[in-house]
Design a protein around this motif. Structure first.
Motif, mmCIF file in Angstrom:
data_model
loop_
_atom_site.group_PDB
_atom_site.id
_atom_site.type_symbol
_atom_site.label_atom_id
_atom_site.label_comp_id
_atom_site.label_asym_id
_atom_site.label_seq_id
_atom_site.Cartn_x
_atom_site.Cartn_y
_atom_site.Cartn_z
ATOM 1 N N LEU A 88 18.072 -7.507 10.549
ATOM 2 C CA LEU A 88 16.967 -8.235 9.910
ATOM 3 C C LEU A 88 16.031 -7.284 9.186
ATOM 4 O O LEU A 88 15.655 -7.524 8.029
ATOM 5 N N TRP A 89 15.678 -6.170 9.833
ATOM 6 C CA TRP A 89 14.761 -5.229 9.201
ATOM 7 C C TRP A 89 15.431 -4.420 8.103
ATOM 8 O O TRP A 89 14.769 -3.988 7.151
ATOM 9 N N PHE A 90 16.729 -4.213 8.199
ATOM 10 C CA PHE A 90 17.453 -3.656 7.058
ATOM 11 C C PHE A 90 17.241 -4.551 5.834
ATOM 12 O O PHE A 90 16.974 -4.071 4.728
ATOM 13 N N ALA A 91 17.388 -5.861 6.028
ATOM 14 C CA ALA A 91 17.264 -6.810 4.916
ATOM 15 C C ALA A 91 15.827 -6.908 4.423
ATOM 16 O O ALA A 91 15.577 -6.965 3.208
ATOM 17 N N ILE A 92 14.855 -6.914 5.343
ATOM 18 C CA ILE A 92 13.445 -7.045 4.934
ATOM 19 C C ILE A 92 13.007 -5.865 4.074
ATOM 20 O O ILE A 92 12.396 -6.039 3.002
ATOM 21 N N THR A 93 13.310 -4.651 4.529
ATOM 22 C CA THR A 93 12.892 -3.479 3.760
ATOM 23 C C THR A 93 13.641 -3.387 2.428
ATOM 24 O O THR A 93 13.076 -2.951 1.420
ATOM 25 N N ALA A 94 14.919 -3.810 2.410
ATOM 26 C CA ALA A 94 15.653 -3.817 1.141
ATOM 27 C C ALA A 94 15.052 -4.822 0.178
ATOM 28 O O ALA A 94 14.951 -4.562 -1.036
ATOM 29 N N LEU A 95 14.626 -5.974 0.687
ATOM 30 C CA LEU A 95 14.005 -6.996 -0.156
ATOM 31 C C LEU A 95 12.706 -6.479 -0.774
ATOM 32 O O LEU A 95 12.438 -6.688 -1.959
ATOM 33 N N ILE A 96 11.911 -5.795 0.027
ATOM 34 C CA ILE A 96 10.664 -5.223 -0.493
ATOM 35 C C ILE A 96 10.962 -4.186 -1.570
ATOM 36 O O ILE A 96 10.336 -4.165 -2.642
ATOM 37 N N ALA A 97 11.933 -3.309 -1.312
ATOM 38 C CA ALA A 97 12.254 -2.235 -2.247
ATOM 39 C C ALA A 97 12.781 -2.779 -3.571
ATOM 40 O O ALA A 97 12.383 -2.318 -4.651
ATOM 41 N N VAL A 98 13.691 -3.747 -3.517
ATOM 42 C CA VAL A 98 14.247 -4.273 -4.769
ATOM 43 C C VAL A 98 13.188 -5.036 -5.550
ATOM 44 O O VAL A 98 13.184 -5.025 -6.791
ATOM 45 N N SER A 99 12.255 -5.692 -4.867
ATOM 46 C CA SER A 99 11.173 -6.390 -5.558
ATOM 47 C C SER A 99 10.299 -5.401 -6.318
ATOM 48 O O SER A 99 9.889 -5.658 -7.462
ATOM 49 N N ILE A 100 10.023 -4.261 -5.690
ATOM 50 C CA ILE A 100 9.250 -3.211 -6.365
ATOM 51 C C ILE A 100 10.011 -2.698 -7.582
ATOM 52 O O ILE A 100 9.440 -2.485 -8.654
ATOM 53 N N GLY A 101 11.320 -2.504 -7.445
ATOM 54 C CA GLY A 101 12.120 -2.035 -8.571
ATOM 55 C C GLY A 101 12.100 -3.002 -9.734
ATOM 56 O O GLY A 101 11.987 -2.593 -10.899
ATOM 57 N N ILE A 102 12.193 -4.295 -9.455
ATOM 58 C CA ILE A 102 12.172 -5.301 -10.528
ATOM 59 C C ILE A 102 10.821 -5.306 -11.235
ATOM 60 O O ILE A 102 10.751 -5.329 -12.480
ATOM 61 N N VAL A 103 9.739 -5.280 -10.463
ATOM 62 C CA VAL A 103 8.400 -5.296 -11.064
ATOM 63 C C VAL A 103 8.195 -4.060 -11.935
ATOM 64 O O VAL A 103 7.695 -4.162 -13.077
ATOM 65 N N ILE A 323 16.108 0.013 -5.130
ATOM 66 C CA ILE A 323 15.269 0.403 -6.271
ATOM 67 C C ILE A 323 16.119 0.804 -7.469
ATOM 68 O O ILE A 323 15.919 0.310 -8.586
ATOM 69 N N TYR A 324 17.069 1.705 -7.247
ATOM 70 C CA TYR A 324 17.858 2.245 -8.358
ATOM 71 C C TYR A 324 18.652 1.179 -9.111
ATOM 72 O O TYR A 324 18.561 1.093 -10.337
ATOM 73 N N PRO A 325 19.457 0.329 -8.458
ATOM 74 C CA PRO A 325 20.202 -0.678 -9.223
ATOM 75 C C PRO A 325 19.305 -1.694 -9.901
ATOM 76 O O PRO A 325 19.641 -2.196 -10.977
ATOM 77 N N ALA A 326 18.148 -2.021 -9.300
ATOM 78 C CA ALA A 326 17.233 -2.976 -9.932
ATOM 79 C C ALA A 326 16.683 -2.412 -11.241
ATOM 80 O O ALA A 326 16.715 -3.067 -12.293
ATOM 81 N N VAL A 327 16.150 -1.179 -11.171
ATOM 82 C CA VAL A 327 15.610 -0.554 -12.386
ATOM 83 C C VAL A 327 16.721 -0.325 -13.406
ATOM 84 O O VAL A 327 16.533 -0.533 -14.609
ATOM 85 N N SER A 328 17.900 0.086 -12.938
ATOM 86 C CA SER A 328 19.016 0.372 -13.844
ATOM 87 C C SER A 328 19.484 -0.883 -14.566
ATOM 88 O O SER A 328 19.770 -0.847 -15.767
ATOM 89 N N ALA A 329 19.603 -2.003 -13.847
ATOM 90 C CA ALA A 329 20.049 -3.245 -14.478
ATOM 91 C C ALA A 329 19.073 -3.693 -15.554
ATOM 92 O O ALA A 329 19.478 -4.110 -16.651
ATOM 93 N N ILE A 330 17.781 -3.580 -15.254
ATOM 94 C CA ILE A 330 16.766 -3.964 -16.252
ATOM 95 C C ILE A 330 16.801 -2.996 -17.425
ATOM 96 O O ILE A 330 16.665 -3.400 -18.592
ATOM 97 N N ILE A 348 19.959 -9.941 -8.717
ATOM 98 C CA ILE A 348 19.665 -8.532 -8.425
ATOM 99 C C ILE A 348 19.201 -8.387 -6.985
ATOM 100 O O ILE A 348 19.616 -7.466 -6.264
ATOM 101 N N VAL A 349 18.337 -9.306 -6.544
ATOM 102 C CA VAL A 349 17.855 -9.274 -5.163
ATOM 103 C C VAL A 349 19.017 -9.462 -4.190
ATOM 104 O O VAL A 349 19.152 -8.723 -3.209
ATOM 105 N N MET A 350 19.880 -10.433 -4.463
ATOM 106 C CA MET A 350 21.004 -10.702 -3.571
ATOM 107 C C MET A 350 21.936 -9.500 -3.472
ATOM 108 O O MET A 350 22.360 -9.108 -2.368
ATOM 109 N N VAL A 351 22.247 -8.899 -4.609
ATOM 110 C CA VAL A 351 23.148 -7.751 -4.615
ATOM 111 C C VAL A 351 22.528 -6.583 -3.847
ATOM 112 O O VAL A 351 23.213 -5.878 -3.092
ATOM 113 N N SER A 352 21.227 -6.385 -4.007
ATOM 114 C CA SER A 352 20.579 -5.251 -3.356
ATOM 115 C C SER A 352 20.496 -5.429 -1.846
ATOM 116 O O SER A 352 20.646 -4.472 -1.088
ATOM 117 N N VAL A 353 20.252 -6.661 -1.393
ATOM 118 C CA VAL A 353 20.125 -6.911 0.036
ATOM 119 C C VAL A 353 21.486 -6.877 0.720
ATOM 120 O O VAL A 353 21.636 -6.374 1.827
#
Length: 433
Positions: A88-103, A323-330, A348-353
């Motif tokens: 669960l915490w693997f997923a939570i922290t990944a969700l936070i990180a990918v959201s930061i990358g997208i923003v 972070i990296y795949p989110a920024v890279s895709a954008i 992007i969120v689904m793939v990262s999580v």
């Protein structure tokens, strides 16, 4: 030896001194023949030997540690809950990180501020696939070994490697079987515990070389990569590093503080492994140090950390897989003038999580990047633009990966009341207890 250690600085300070020396040696090598000169070649050779010493312990250490963990977890009433909380915490922290990358990708728009030529775009040789997840889970053999063959001219060479995820699966199965058979399995578990103790002693000797290895690796990185390749992709690199910095020095401390864990206490003890991740660019190579410090310096019980840390080293990658795949895709979408919509960002969120598990045990962040691009239908040629500076980015990505791999077990252990009481007077030494 113990009397001598009293006069030496702490292990983290030794590593920092090694890195500083590596910077000076890297600058010296740049002025005396570069990577092919005597100093440059010496740095490369020393660094590779050190990484190889770490990696040679990984298969046996992961196997014996997880079998021992399975045997110990049978005495914990909340073992299943620990596993669930970890995932669960693997997923939570990944969700936070990918959201930061997208923003950051949308705000800093790295694809619109690149001077790279579209002619440099080329599809990479390795491409990620969701089928890799199932393939990665099923062991090819009981040892989790893999073999690759390469041909150069008339010479053909075969190299052996290992898939950590497969070793984890095999170890869990054998450990569970040994526990279930009862008395006949006790001699095997006793032998496994003895072997684990021997491997941890060997690990202590290798860890003692970390300052030397860090000096060689950071010096080689300066000579080999430098910073000249960043010119055309500076905005992209800056966006990635800003995202990594936010996760490492803002998000992680906030999560620790929310669980009443002193962030300074955590980073002071975790920093040697984070530093080593930065210079080795390998979560698996850093795994022995990561696990050792998670247990001894952070107080996470061995029965739990022996399971959580190796799993995290293969599937918990906030830097490489969020972070990296989110920024890279954008970046790729902006560079090629392709619009992304709300559904694309959700993908992007689904793939990262989920995608870090799909690429576990495979090579680098390139596989994760191509998995993201293919899922979104973006040109794979865009990945080719980013490979030139990948080693420079990989240092920061791996450092964040390692920090997250220590963070989650610490938080889960704290939530479950298993974390040992902080003891600031305990010194972090190279030699394990």
């Amino acid at each position: 030896m113990q009397q001598l250690s009293r006069y030496l600085p702490s292990f983290g300070v030794q590593v920092a001194i090694g890195m500083a020396a590596g910077v000076l040696l890297g600058l010296l090598a740049g002025q005396t023949g570069g990577a092919d000169g005597a100093v440059g070649a010496g740095l490369y050779t020393t660094g590779q030997i050190f990484v190889q010493l770490l990696k040679v312990l990984v298969p046996a250490l992961v196997f014996t540690a997880i079998v021992s963990s399975i045997a110990a977890l049978r005495d914990l009433p909340n073992a299943a809950r620990l596993v669930g909380q970890t995932l669960l915490w693997f997923a939570i922290t990944a969700l936070i990180a990918v959201s930061i990358g997208i923003v950051l990708g949308l705000v800093m728009q790295p694809g619109l501020h690149s001077s790279a030529s579209i002619a440099a775009a080329a599809a990479p040789a390795t491409v990620g696939s969701w089928l890799d997840f199932l393939k990665g889970l099923v062991p090819a053999n009981l040892l989790g070994l893999t073999a690759t063959t390469s041909t150069a001219g008339s010479a053909t060479t075969t190299a052996l490697g290992f898939n950590v995820l497969q070793i984890i699966v095999v170890a869990i199965a054998i450990g569970a079987a040994a526990v279930r058979v009862g008395a006949p399995g006790e001699p095997f578990l006793a032998f496994n515990a003895s072997l684990l103790a021997i491997l941890r002693r060997l690990l202590g000797w290798v860890i003692a070389l970390t300052p030397i290895g860090s000096a060689a690796l950071i010096g080689d990185a300066i000579v080999r990569y430098g910073w000249s390749t960043l010119s055309s992709l500076g905005a992209f690199a800056a966006t990635v590093y800003v995202g990594l910095g936010i996760v490492l020095i803002v998000v992680y401390p906030l999560l620790l503080a929310a669980h009443r864990i002193d962030p300074l206490w955590f980073f002071r003890r975790a920093w040697p492994a984070i530093q080593l991740g930065f210079v080795t660019r390998s979560s698996v190579g850093t795994l022995p140090v990561t696990q050792d410090l998670t247990e001894r310096a952070l107080g996470v019980p061995r029965a739990y950390s022996a399971f959580a840390v190796p799993l995290g080293a293969t599937t918990k990658m906030d830097g490489c897989a969020a972070i990296y795949p989110a920024v890279s895709a954008i970046f790729v979408a902006q560079f090629f003038g392709m619009a992304l919509h709300a559904g694309d960002y959700a993908l992007i969120v689904m793939v990262s999580v989920l995608g870090s598990a799909a690429t576990a045990g495979l090579t680098g962040a390139t596989v994760m990047l191509t998995l993201t691009l293919t899922t979104l239908g973006l040109p794979l040629e865009g990945a080719g633009l980013l490979l030139a500076i990948d080693p420079i980015l990989d240092m920061g990505r791996t450092a964040v990966n390692v920090a997250g791999q220590m963070l989650v077990p610490t938080i889960v252990a704290k939530r479950e009341g298993l974390l040992a009481a902080p003891a600031d007077e305990v010194l972090i030494e190279a030699q394990p207890a």
